[in-house]
Design a protein around this motif. Structure first.
Motif, PDB file in Angstrom:
ATOM      1  N   THR A 285       0.712  -1.287  -0.015  1.00 12.61           N
ATOM      2  CA  THR A 285       0.060   0.073   0.072  1.00 12.61           C
ATOM      3  C   THR A 285       0.703   1.291  -0.065  1.00 12.61           C
ATOM      4  N   GLY A 286       0.709   2.151  -0.979  1.00  9.46           N
ATOM      5  CA  GLY A 286       1.356   3.463  -0.849  1.00  9.46           C
ATOM      6  C   GLY A 286       1.059   4.254  -1.974  1.00  9.46           C
ATOM      7  N   PHE A 287       1.934   5.619  -2.100  1.00 11.10           N
ATOM      8  CA  PHE A 287       1.701   6.418  -3.076  1.00 11.10           C
ATOM      9  C   PHE A 287       2.948   6.517  -4.023  1.00 11.10           C
TER      10      PHE A 287
ATOM     11  N   ILE B 275      -1.429   3.877  -5.595  1.00 16.91           N
ATOM     12  CA  ILE B 275      -1.625   4.797  -6.072  1.00 16.91           C
ATOM     13  C   ILE B 275      -0.211   4.853  -6.924  1.00 16.91           C
ATOM     14  N   LEU B 276      -0.402   4.924  -8.313  1.00 19.68           N
ATOM     15  CA  LEU B 276       0.772   5.357  -8.919  1.00 19.68           C
ATOM     16  C   LEU B 276       0.559   6.404  -9.969  1.00 19.68           C
ATOM     17  N   LEU B 277       1.609   7.340  -9.623  1.00 18.28           N
ATOM     18  CA  LEU B 277       1.220   8.611 -10.554  1.00 18.28           C
ATOM     19  C   LEU B 277       2.438   8.743 -11.394  1.00 18.28           C
TER      20      LEU B 277
ATOM     21  N   ASN C 132       5.410  13.860  -0.010  1.00 18.68           N
ATOM     22  CA  ASN C 132       4.239  13.047   0.048  1.00 18.68           C
ATOM     23  C   ASN C 132       4.257  11.458  -0.577  1.00 18.68           C
ATOM     24  N   ILE C 133       5.214  11.482  -1.624  1.00 14.57           N
ATOM     25  CA  ILE C 133       5.282  10.210  -2.328  1.00 14.57           C
ATOM     26  C   ILE C 133       6.139   9.388  -1.453  1.00 14.57           C
TER      27      ILE C 133
END
Length: 162
Positions: free
Chosen positions: A12-14, A143-145, A157-158
């Motif tokens: 789980t993560g950004f 979440i993949l930016l 934040n990443i």
């Protein structure tokens, strides 16, 4: 050669996907495998023109999950009165938030966020980065930016840069 990570193995993560090679290989790898349901958020949200904004939001959402709509509207800091706005008057940030609401209602475990920073302000971008990190943590999402913006490499934040 870059080490490939299967989306199922990511905690789980950004994440920021910053290199073109990784992005291309990552997407090709995901297309070849059975994968979890993936939601996409883009700068240009495609809506069905004959449906209302509310109907577009609830499209494909199980009826049992629809009562959560108001909760998610509040989560993304929107006022329910946006339903009265004509679709043409929605800002870029409104469209991004609405896509998040839709994917949260569908309980998608993986979200790809493509460059959608073109028409948002710096403060909106900061809100979005903070929101993505909290969302990933609080809802156990990945979440993949996908971005080529080098300033994002410094974003606190990443969780990890791929």
């Amino acid at each position: 050669m870059e080490q490939m990570i299967n989306i199922k193995q990511l905690p789980t993560g950004f994440y920021l996907v910053a290199t073109k090679t990784y992005k291309k290989n990552f997407l090709e790898q995901q297309n070849k495998q059975s994968q979890p349901i993936i939601g996409e958020i883009t700068g240009n949200w495609e809506q069905l023109p004959y449906l209302s904004l509310r109907e577009n939001l609830l499209l494909g959402v199980d009826k049992s999950k629809r009562p959560k709509l108001l909760h998610y509207i509040k989560l993304v800091d929107m006022n329910p009165s946006f339903f009265t706005k004509p679709k043409k008057e929605l800002s870029q940030m409104d469209k991004i938030k609405l896509q998040f609401i839709h994917l949260l209602l569908k309980e998608v475990p993986v979200i790809y966020l493509y460059d959608c920073f073109d028409s948002i302000t710096i403060s909106q971008m900061q809100w979005l980065l903070n929101f993505c990190q909290k969302l990933a943590q609080n809802y156990s999402l990945r979440i993949l930016l996908f971005s080529k913006d080098e300033q994002l490499l410094q974003a606190a934040n990443i969780d990890e840069i791929l």
